[in-house]
Motif scaffolding. Structure first.
Motif, PDB file in Angstrom:
ATOM      1  N   LEU A 123      32.781  59.308  38.114  1.00 41.52           N
ATOM      2  CA  LEU A 123      31.719  59.225  39.109  1.00 41.52           C
ATOM      3  C   LEU A 123      31.774  57.914  39.889  1.00 41.52           C
ATOM      4  CD1 LEU A 123      28.608  60.689  37.239  1.00 41.52           C
ATOM      5  CD2 LEU A 123      29.610  61.567  39.362  1.00 41.52           C
ATOM      6  N   LEU A 124      32.211  56.837  39.215  1.00 49.35           N
ATOM      7  CA  LEU A 124      32.143  55.506  39.811  1.00 49.35           C
ATOM      8  C   LEU A 124      33.453  55.003  40.398  1.00 49.35           C
ATOM      9  CD1 LEU A 124      29.957  53.843  37.042  1.00 49.35           C
ATOM     10  CD2 LEU A 124      29.239  54.297  39.379  1.00 49.35           C
ATOM     11  N   ALA A 125      34.569  55.511  39.892  1.00 46.22           N
ATOM     12  CA  ALA A 125      35.861  54.954  40.298  1.00 46.22           C
ATOM     13  C   ALA A 125      36.071  55.000  41.802  1.00 46.22           C
ATOM     14  CB  ALA A 125      36.991  55.690  39.578  1.00 46.22           C
ATOM     15  N   GLY A 126      35.653  56.081  42.444  1.00 43.71           N
ATOM     16  CA  GLY A 126      35.837  56.203  43.887  1.00 43.71           C
ATOM     17  C   GLY A 126      35.013  55.223  44.692  1.00 43.71           C
ATOM     18  N   LYS A 127      34.001  54.639  44.076  1.00 38.10           N
ATOM     19  CA  LYS A 127      33.153  53.657  44.763  1.00 38.10           C
ATOM     20  C   LYS A 127      33.775  52.263  44.749  1.00 38.10           C
ATOM     21  CE  LYS A 127      29.897  56.921  44.608  1.00 38.10           C
ATOM     22  NZ  LYS A 127      29.522  57.718  45.775  1.00 38.10           N
ATOM     23  N   PHE A 128      34.803  52.048  43.892  1.00 35.87           N
ATOM     24  CA  PHE A 128      35.369  50.712  43.721  1.00 35.87           C
ATOM     25  C   PHE A 128      36.875  50.691  43.965  1.00 35.87           C
ATOM     26  CE2 PHE A 128      31.440  50.526  41.298  1.00 35.87           C
ATOM     27  CZ  PHE A 128      30.949  49.268  41.597  1.00 35.87           C
ATOM     28  N   THR A 129      37.376  51.527  44.855  1.00 36.92           N
ATOM     29  CA  THR A 129      38.804  51.559  45.137  1.00 36.92           C
ATOM     30  C   THR A 129      39.235  50.291  45.871  1.00 36.92           C
ATOM     31  OG1 THR A 129      38.474  52.662  47.257  1.00 36.92           O
ATOM     32  CG2 THR A 129      38.784  54.073  45.321  1.00 36.92           C
ATOM     33  N   VAL A 130      40.540  50.016  45.825  1.00 34.97           N
ATOM     34  CA  VAL A 130      41.092  48.855  46.524  1.00 34.97           C
ATOM     35  C   VAL A 130      40.733  48.919  48.008  1.00 34.97           C
ATOM     36  CG1 VAL A 130      43.209  47.670  47.197  1.00 34.97           C
ATOM     37  CG2 VAL A 130      42.995  48.614  44.888  1.00 34.97           C
ATOM     38  N   ARG A 131      40.901  50.097  48.619  1.00 32.76           N
ATOM     39  CA  ARG A 131      40.619  50.232  50.051  1.00 32.76           C
ATOM     40  C   ARG A 131      39.152  49.942  50.360  1.00 32.76           C
ATOM     41  NH1 ARG A 131      38.640  54.197  53.247  1.00 32.76           N
ATOM     42  NH2 ARG A 131      39.314  54.223  55.445  1.00 32.76           N
ATOM     43  N   ARG A 132      38.247  50.533  49.595  1.00 27.69           N
ATOM     44  CA  ARG A 132      36.815  50.321  49.841  1.00 27.69           C
ATOM     45  C   ARG A 132      36.439  48.854  49.683  1.00 27.69           C
ATOM     46  NH1 ARG A 132      32.527  54.461  48.907  1.00 27.69           N
ATOM     47  NH2 ARG A 132      33.439  56.479  49.382  1.00 27.69           N
ATOM     48  N   MET A 133      36.993  48.197  48.677  1.00 24.95           N
ATOM     49  CA  MET A 133      36.631  46.801  48.441  1.00 24.95           C
ATOM     50  C   MET A 133      37.203  45.888  49.527  1.00 24.95           C
ATOM     51  SD  MET A 133      34.590  46.939  45.942  1.00 24.95           S
ATOM     52  CE  MET A 133      34.114  48.550  46.596  1.00 24.95           C
ATOM     53  N   ARG A 134      38.386  46.223  50.027  1.00 27.07           N
ATOM     54  CA  ARG A 134      38.960  45.405  51.106  1.00 27.07           C
ATOM     55  C   ARG A 134      38.154  45.539  52.385  1.00 27.07           C
ATOM     56  NH1 ARG A 134      45.458  46.374  50.006  1.00 27.07           N
ATOM     57  NH2 ARG A 134      45.652  44.809  48.345  1.00 27.07           N
ATOM     58  N   LEU A 135      37.522  46.689  52.578  1.00 31.42           N
ATOM     59  CA  LEU A 135      36.669  46.871  53.749  1.00 31.42           C
ATOM     60  C   LEU A 135      35.450  45.944  53.700  1.00 31.42           C
ATOM     61  CD1 LEU A 135      36.769  50.771  54.137  1.00 31.42           C
ATOM     62  CD2 LEU A 135      37.894  49.067  55.592  1.00 31.42           C
ATOM     63  N   LEU A 136      35.127  45.444  52.527  1.00 31.28           N
ATOM     64  CA  LEU A 136      33.989  44.533  52.365  1.00 31.28           C
ATOM     65  C   LEU A 136      34.369  43.072  52.621  1.00 31.28           C
ATOM     66  CD1 LEU A 136      32.395  46.002  49.101  1.00 31.28           C
ATOM     67  CD2 LEU A 136      31.600  46.323  51.446  1.00 31.28           C
ATOM     68  N   THR A 137      35.648  42.813  52.879  1.00 35.98           N
ATOM     69  CA  THR A 137      36.118  41.428  53.030  1.00 35.98           C
ATOM     70  C   THR A 137      35.349  40.682  54.116  1.00 35.98           C
ATOM     71  OG1 THR A 137      38.340  41.990  52.260  1.00 35.98           O
ATOM     72  CG2 THR A 137      38.106  39.965  53.550  1.00 35.98           C
ATOM     73  N   GLU A 138      35.123  41.327  55.242  1.00 33.31           N
ATOM     74  CA  GLU A 138      34.418  40.652  56.335  1.00 33.31           C
ATOM     75  C   GLU A 138      33.016  40.223  55.906  1.00 33.31           C
ATOM     76  OE1 GLU A 138      32.992  41.515  60.969  1.00 33.31           O
ATOM     77  OE2 GLU A 138      34.478  42.816  59.990  1.00 33.31           O
TER      78      GLU A 138
END
Length: 421
Positions: A123-138
């Motif tokens: 349920l949670l893994a898709g919320k913390f993917t590398v791509r999603r987290m990199r989108l938070l860099t800004e």
């Protein structure tokens, strides 16, 4: 280790007679050499050099195991024949708690096994993917800049933990989950109480109740009025109110505490190694390797705990069903068999395979978010304050001893001309 544990409730009780003839170590080594806050206790190093898996007498009299070698720790973490359930294992530290702990609270992903753990993780893994987290860099960069600006306006001396290391991951996890940031101080106090080994059973219980009550109220509000955040998204899943409350509290507690300590403790390590500090200042592109090396060298999640579900052979030694194994991540991350010259901080090292985020099915769910935060926080801090240095003697920096997550309580720093404000 997130909690204490007790004996295996099923099948014949495991014998406390060692499966091998060597005498057990009398106690889990916890005493560090004075002036060496980053190095594991010397006794752990000695034990690892003798053998990576040794017998250990636990405070309740159980004779289990202590794993200090990298290969042994990694093998156990990755083996589903070892359980993470709190109620199946014995406690390796003398915390004053003598009873058997109950199973993990609902939503605590650290103390459960498959299939329950698998369901939550999916349920949670898709919320913390590398791509999603990199989108938070800004957004991480924006928060970092705001706090650097505030530090500069305030001027030296500041507590880096309070002014910088804690607010960055706190803001990010609050925004990600949909928790009001104004409540994070209150939540942080309860988390600290629940994770301090010296806290009484009553104090821990009260802290856990307060966390549960707060998160339950928040979840109920999101059930009524869905929000565009992780907890809001999860209200549409098949999680019960109890599960969503528990998972929310688990994720918020982890997000508030671990990365904050890594940013502060990692900065302490850099300031204590001027050559490596200079290398990162000169080459900000080293930051990806630097984060992994700091996770290895300055291990803050120090100890894991597993219980054997069946007889298992590890490193040529037989661990019997029901026996507990204490896992020293800090000793494993300094194993020369895996990392040459391991006691030296080397930001150019390829520290792949370190156990700073754990290993196996319980490997840190939020590790990609933590990496983004550290990859932004370290170079931004050193670029803004090129003369950053400790504002106290290293031996006077208060360490988080006796807590599940190691680090510093405070990190006084200053900058500018030496001797000036």
């Amino acid at each position: 280790m997130q909690n204490d544990a007790s004996t295996h409730p099923e099948g014949p009780a495991a014998s406390d007679t060692p499966a091998t003839p060597d005498a057990p170590v009398a106690a889990f080594p916890t005493t560090r050499a004075k002036g060496c806050p980053f190095d594991p206790p010397a006794e752990l190093t000695r034990l690892r050099e003798e053998r990576p898996l040794t017998r250990l007498r636990y405070p309740d009299g159980h004779v289990g195991w202590l794993a200090t070698g990298h290969a042994a720790v990694r093998a156990i973490l990755g083996d589903v024949r070892f359980s993470s359930r709190y109620e199946l294992a014995h406690v390796p530290f003398d915390t004053g708690f003598t009873g058997e702990l109950p199973p993990a609270p609902t939503g605590d992903m650290t103390g459960i096994d498959a299939p329950e753990h698998t369901r939550y993780r999916r349920l949670l893994a898709g919320k913390f993917t590398v791509r999603r987290m990199r989108l938070l860099t800004e957004r991480v960069e924006q928060i970092t800049t705001e706090h650097l600006d505030a530090m500069e306006r305030r001027g030296p001396v500041v507590d880096l933990m309070e002014a910088y290391a804690r607010p960055i991951p706190a803001l990010m996890i609050c925004e990600l989950l949909g928790v009001p940031y104004a409540d994070q101080d209150m939540f942080q106090r309860h988390v600290a109480t629940s994770m301090t080994l010296s806290s009484s059973e009553e104090e821990r219980a009260a802290a856990m109740v307060a966390i549960d009550e707060y998160m339950r109220k928040l979840v109920m509000g999101k059930r009524t009025t869905p929000t565009d955040d992780l907890l809001g998204d999860l209200t549409t899943s098949d999680l019960t109110d109890d599960e969503l409350t528990g998972i929310g509290g688990f994720l918020l507690g982890a997000g508030l505490d671990t990365t904050a300590n890594m940013i502060a403790f990692g900065t302490f390590a850099l300031l204590s190694n001027p050559d490596q500090l200079a290398a990162l200042r000169a080459e900000p592109g080293l930051v990806d390797q630097a984060v992994e090396e700091l996770m290895r060298y300055a291990t803050i999640a120090q100890t894991g705990l597993r219980a054997a579900l069946e007889d298992v052979e590890v490193e040529g030694r037989l661990i019997r069903k029901g026996e507990s194994v204490a896992l020293s991540m800090e000793a494993a991350n300094r194993d020369p068999a895996r990392f040459p010259d391991p006691d030296r901080l080397d930001l150019r090292r390829k520290a792949t395979g370190h156990l700073g985020f754990g290993h196996g099915i319980h490997q840190c769910l939020g590790q990609q978010l933590a990496r983004v935060e550290m990859r932004v926080a370290f170079p931004a801090l050193l670029t803004r304050f090129p003369t950053l240095r400790l504002a106290a003697a290293p031996e006077d920096v208060p360490l988080r001893e006796g807590m599940n997550i190691y680090g510093v309580h405070e990190l006084p720093v200053t900058w500018g001309e030496a001797g000036g404000a």
